[in-house]
Design an enzyme around this catalytic site. Structure first.
Site, PDB file in Angstrom:
ATOM      1  N   HIS A   1       0.849  -1.183   0.000  1.00  0.00           N
ATOM      2  CA  HIS A   1       0.000   0.000   0.000  1.00  0.00           C
ATOM      3  C   HIS A   1       0.885   1.232   0.000  1.00  0.00           C
ATOM      4  CE1 HIS A   1      -3.142   2.845   1.129  1.00  0.00           C
ATOM      5  NE2 HIS A   1      -3.991   1.921   0.703  1.00  0.00           N
TER       6      HIS A   1
ATOM      7  N   ASP B   1      -7.891  -5.289  -0.056  1.00  0.00           N
ATOM      8  CA  ASP B   1      -8.376  -6.125  -1.155  1.00  0.00           C
ATOM      9  C   ASP B   1      -8.034  -7.592  -0.991  1.00  0.00           C
ATOM     10  OD1 ASP B   1      -9.555  -4.087  -2.647  1.00  0.00           O
ATOM     11  OD2 ASP B   1      -7.594  -3.413  -3.296  1.00  0.00           O
TER      12      ASP B   1
HETATM   13  N1  ACO Z   1       4.168  -7.815  -4.799  1.00  0.00           N
HETATM   14  C1  ACO Z   1       5.516  -7.851  -5.004  1.00  0.00           C
HETATM   15  N2  ACO Z   1       6.313  -6.768  -4.906  1.00  0.00           N
HETATM   16  C2  ACO Z   1       5.723  -5.605  -4.593  1.00  0.00           C
HETATM   17  C3  ACO Z   1       4.343  -5.488  -4.364  1.00  0.00           C
HETATM   18  C4  ACO Z   1       3.563  -6.650  -4.475  1.00  0.00           C
HETATM   19  N3  ACO Z   1       2.244  -6.609  -4.260  1.00  0.00           N
HETATM   20  N4  ACO Z   1       4.031  -4.196  -4.074  1.00  0.00           N
HETATM   21  C5  ACO Z   1       5.192  -3.535  -4.115  1.00  0.00           C
HETATM   22  N5  ACO Z   1       6.217  -4.378  -4.428  1.00  0.00           N
HETATM   23  C6  ACO Z   1       7.647  -4.027  -4.492  1.00  0.00           C
HETATM   24  C7  ACO Z   1       7.967  -3.279  -5.763  1.00  0.00           C
HETATM   25  O1  ACO Z   1       8.356  -4.151  -6.812  1.00  0.00           O
HETATM   26  C8  ACO Z   1       9.103  -2.404  -5.289  1.00  0.00           C
HETATM   27  O2  ACO Z   1      10.259  -3.203  -5.193  1.00  0.00           O
HETATM   28  P1  ACO Z   1      11.725  -2.600  -5.536  1.00  0.00           P
HETATM   29  O3  ACO Z   1      11.976  -1.576  -4.463  1.00  0.00           O
HETATM   30  O4  ACO Z   1      12.642  -3.776  -5.478  1.00  0.00           O
HETATM   31  O5  ACO Z   1      11.614  -1.985  -6.900  1.00  0.00           O
HETATM   32  C9  ACO Z   1       8.700  -2.012  -3.872  1.00  0.00           C
HETATM   33  O6  ACO Z   1       7.898  -3.114  -3.425  1.00  0.00           O
HETATM   34  C10 ACO Z   1       7.914  -0.704  -3.763  1.00  0.00           C
HETATM   35  O7  ACO Z   1       6.806  -0.780  -4.646  1.00  0.00           O
HETATM   36  P2  ACO Z   1       6.121   0.464  -5.349  1.00  0.00           P
HETATM   37  O8  ACO Z   1       5.391   0.010  -6.576  1.00  0.00           O
HETATM   38  O9  ACO Z   1       7.141   1.553  -5.527  1.00  0.00           O
HETATM   39  O10 ACO Z   1       5.104   0.924  -4.230  1.00  0.00           O
HETATM   40  P3  ACO Z   1       3.911   1.942  -4.436  1.00  0.00           P
HETATM   41  O11 ACO Z   1       3.680   2.579  -3.132  1.00  0.00           O
HETATM   42  O12 ACO Z   1       4.146   2.833  -5.616  1.00  0.00           O
HETATM   43  O13 ACO Z   1       2.685   0.982  -4.855  1.00  0.00           O
HETATM   44  C11 ACO Z   1       0.850  -0.479  -4.705  1.00  0.00           C
HETATM   45  C12 ACO Z   1       1.677   0.594  -3.991  1.00  0.00           C
HETATM   46  C13 ACO Z   1       0.398   0.032  -6.081  1.00  0.00           C
HETATM   47  C14 ACO Z   1      -0.413  -0.763  -3.877  1.00  0.00           C
HETATM   48  C15 ACO Z   1       1.712  -1.771  -4.856  1.00  0.00           C
HETATM   49  O14 ACO Z   1       2.112  -2.243  -3.580  1.00  0.00           O
HETATM   50  C16 ACO Z   1       0.995  -2.851  -5.649  1.00  0.00           C
HETATM   51  O15 ACO Z   1       1.091  -2.874  -6.873  1.00  0.00           O
HETATM   52  N6  ACO Z   1       0.288  -3.800  -4.951  1.00  0.00           N
HETATM   53  C17 ACO Z   1      -0.477  -4.812  -5.613  1.00  0.00           C
HETATM   54  C18 ACO Z   1      -1.798  -4.241  -6.118  1.00  0.00           C
HETATM   55  C19 ACO Z   1      -2.776  -3.984  -5.005  1.00  0.00           C
HETATM   56  O16 ACO Z   1      -2.992  -4.796  -4.127  1.00  0.00           O
HETATM   57  N7  ACO Z   1      -3.415  -2.808  -5.066  1.00  0.00           N
HETATM   58  C20 ACO Z   1      -4.445  -2.390  -4.093  1.00  0.00           C
HETATM   59  C21 ACO Z   1      -3.991  -1.230  -3.296  1.00  0.00           C
HETATM   60  S1  ACO Z   1      -5.113  -0.880  -1.997  1.00  0.00           S
HETATM   61  C22 ACO Z   1      -6.384  -0.104  -2.739  1.00  0.00           C
HETATM   62  O17 ACO Z   1      -6.291   0.538  -3.748  1.00  0.00           O
HETATM   63  C23 ACO Z   1      -7.625  -0.201  -2.081  1.00  0.00           C
END
Ligand code: ACO
Length: 445
Positions: free
Chosen positions: A323, A380
């Site tokens: 998140h 979610d």
């Molecule tokens: N699975 C694996 N790796 C992940 C995940 C995940 N679910 N989420 C983040 N990471 C990793 C990224 O690859 C990144 O790794 P790195 O530093 O080696 O490059 C690091 O964690 C940071 O990730 P970001 O994408 O920069 O984090 P951001 O804050 O931009 O994204 C988000 C948040 C979009 C929710 C992300 O965690 C994600 O894509 N999660 C899966 C989708 C999801 O569940 N979305 C629902 C969000 S809640 C809502 O909207 C109600």
């Protein structure tokens, strides 16, 4: 302008505190002071509203991760400590006691309604649940396999055409539009499902509560009444409450930005529904269940899938994890996890995918990759499992999220339109394209 002698940007209004201190920016041999102000829960912010006027600089903050785009008194989130409050009340207290419309009133109007206020609010909403008969003809134009989010966004936008009297740009209270949106979104949503399976639309029933009425419109037919199970109605009530508001997320920011042009509430909410659809936002609940089913049928084990989600260069993510704001635990996920177990137990549902979800959670929470990145289950992760257990079709999951989030979008739109600092939203950019080019007539290219 002399060094350290620049005017300090004006302090914000209450409830944020008066200037606590200033931050100094040094640039090009000069220094500039910017006031720091505090929100009511102690979070600090720099007032950069005069940054460009004073320094010629703009801030660059991709994804707005450090940008407080507004002051708001609706929701407080502390992502580090896993705290969520609506209008100052902890989500745990609300989820344990309230009905969704009680919470909608609180979020939109700022205070819990007393009994007559709640009765009046519920009564108004109940009386406006039917759709104009002509709206039904819209549905016939959509293909049977149209995603219900596409239909909902379109039909909500079209409400502006049916209720032009509630689209006045000067009506910042928007009461008529608010009641109609809250009343009609469940009907719009249920009709989108009925259309997809070729069944006749089922009219709302005024003797049912909000969530039971939705389930009735989804699953009754002219031949057979669907009896709504209390466990199911309660689970939906909790899910709607937990989704009701979450400050400046992607869809809410969209509603604010669209509304900042003085676009009407129907148009702004329609845009919010579209923003919610994406898999990185509300669409994640559908993606979670698809992921779990994939693991069940293809990968064989949760372990294998986690390895794939961790692999460098592989874009697979563990859906329902991570998140932007919560870097400890999503407090909504804690409540949903419990609700999920209750639903599965009360309905006696055998769920292989719930077992997979539990295993995924267990692996991820003890895995260095997820620990070091502060990736925890979000709202979610479990909501999809509840929807599945209570018989909601997968492509309706994000629609249910939209139904829950509606009060938050409305409250944010209203707060923005009544904010003394209200201005059209208009971020800047830093141009990085080519320079000094000239137009060449097509014959010479
Ligand atoms: N699975 C694996 N790796 C992940 C995940 C995940 N679910 N989420 C983040 N990471 C990793 C990224 O690859 C990144 O790794 P790195 O530093 O080696 O490059 C690091 O964690 C940071 O990730 P970001 O994408 O920069 O984090 P951001 O804050 O931009 O994204 C988000 C948040 C979009 C929710 C992300 O965690 C994600 O894509 N999660 C899966 C989708 C999801 O569940 N979305 C629902 C969000 S809640 C809502 O909207 C109600």
């Amino acid at each position: 302008m002399t060094p350290s002698a620049t005017p300090v940007a004006s302090p914000p209004d209450k409830p944020a505190s008066a200037t606590a201190s200033t931050a100094t920016l040094s640039f090009d041999g000069r220094s500039y002071d910017f006031s720091i102000f505090e929100g009511s829960e102690g979070e600090k912010a720099i007032d950069f509203s005069k940054l460009r006027a004073l320094t010629g600089l703009v801030s660059h903050d991709p994804g707005f991760a450090n940008t407080g785009a507004c002051k708001s008194s609706i929701t407080y989130i502390n992502g580090e400590q896993g705290i969520l409050k609506y209008r100052g009340i902890p989500i745990e207290e609300i989820a344990a006691q309230a009905s969704f419309l009680d919470v909608a009133y609180l979020i939109i109007n700022g205070n819990l309604p007393d009994s007559p206020e709640l009765d009046a609010f519920v009564g108004e909403i109940t009386r406006h649940t039917m759709l104009h008969e002509d709206i039904k003809s819209f549905y016939r134009g959509f293909p049977k396999d149209a995603h219900p989010m596409a239909i909902c966004s379109a039909v909500v936008g079209a409400l502006a055409a049916f209720y032009p009297e509630y689209t006045d740009p000067d009506d910042t209270e928007a009461e008529g539009a608010i009641i109609r949106l809250l009343a009609k979104l469940p009907t719009i949503a249920a009709y989108s499902y009925k259309h997809s399976i070729g069944q006749p639309f089922i009219y709302p029933r005024n003797d049912l509560d909000y969530t039971s009425n939705f389930m009735h419109m989804m699953f009754s037919t002219p031949c057979e009444e669907y009896v709504v199970d209390e466990t199911v109605a309660d689970a939906l009530n909790i899910l709607f409450i937990l989704h009701a508001e979450h400050e400046q997320n992607c869809s809410t920011s969209t509603v604010r930005l669209v509304g900042s042009s003085q676009a009407n509430l129907f148009a702004s909410i329609s845009a919010g529904i579209s923003a919610l659809w994406g898999p990185l936002h509300g669409g994640a609940n559908q993606k979670v269940i698809e992921m779990l089913e994939n693991i069940e049928s293809g990968y064989g084990s949760a372990e294998k899938f986690v390895e794939k989600a961790k692999a460098k260069g592989d874009t697979t993510r563990l859906m329902g994890f991570g998140h932007r704001v919560y870097k400890n635990y999503d407090p909504r996920a804690k409540i949903i996890k419990q609700a999920c177990s209750d639903v599965i137990e009360n309905l006696g549902v055998k769920s292989k995918i719930l077992e997979i979800a539990m295993r995924l959670e267990e692996i991820a929470l003890s895995d260095e990759y997820f620990i070091s990145r502060n990736l925890y289950p979000n709202v979610d992760f479990y909501s999809g499992i509840i929807y599945k257990a209570i018989g909601i079709p997968v492509n309706m999951y994000t629609v249910l999220f939209a139904m829950g989030r509606l009060p938050g979008w409305i409250a944010q739109w209203k707060e923005m339109r009544n904010d003394p600092e209200f201005r059209i939203g208009r971020p800047r950019q830093i141009y990085i394209g080519p320079v000094g080019r000239h137009f060449i007539p097509v014959q010479q290219r």
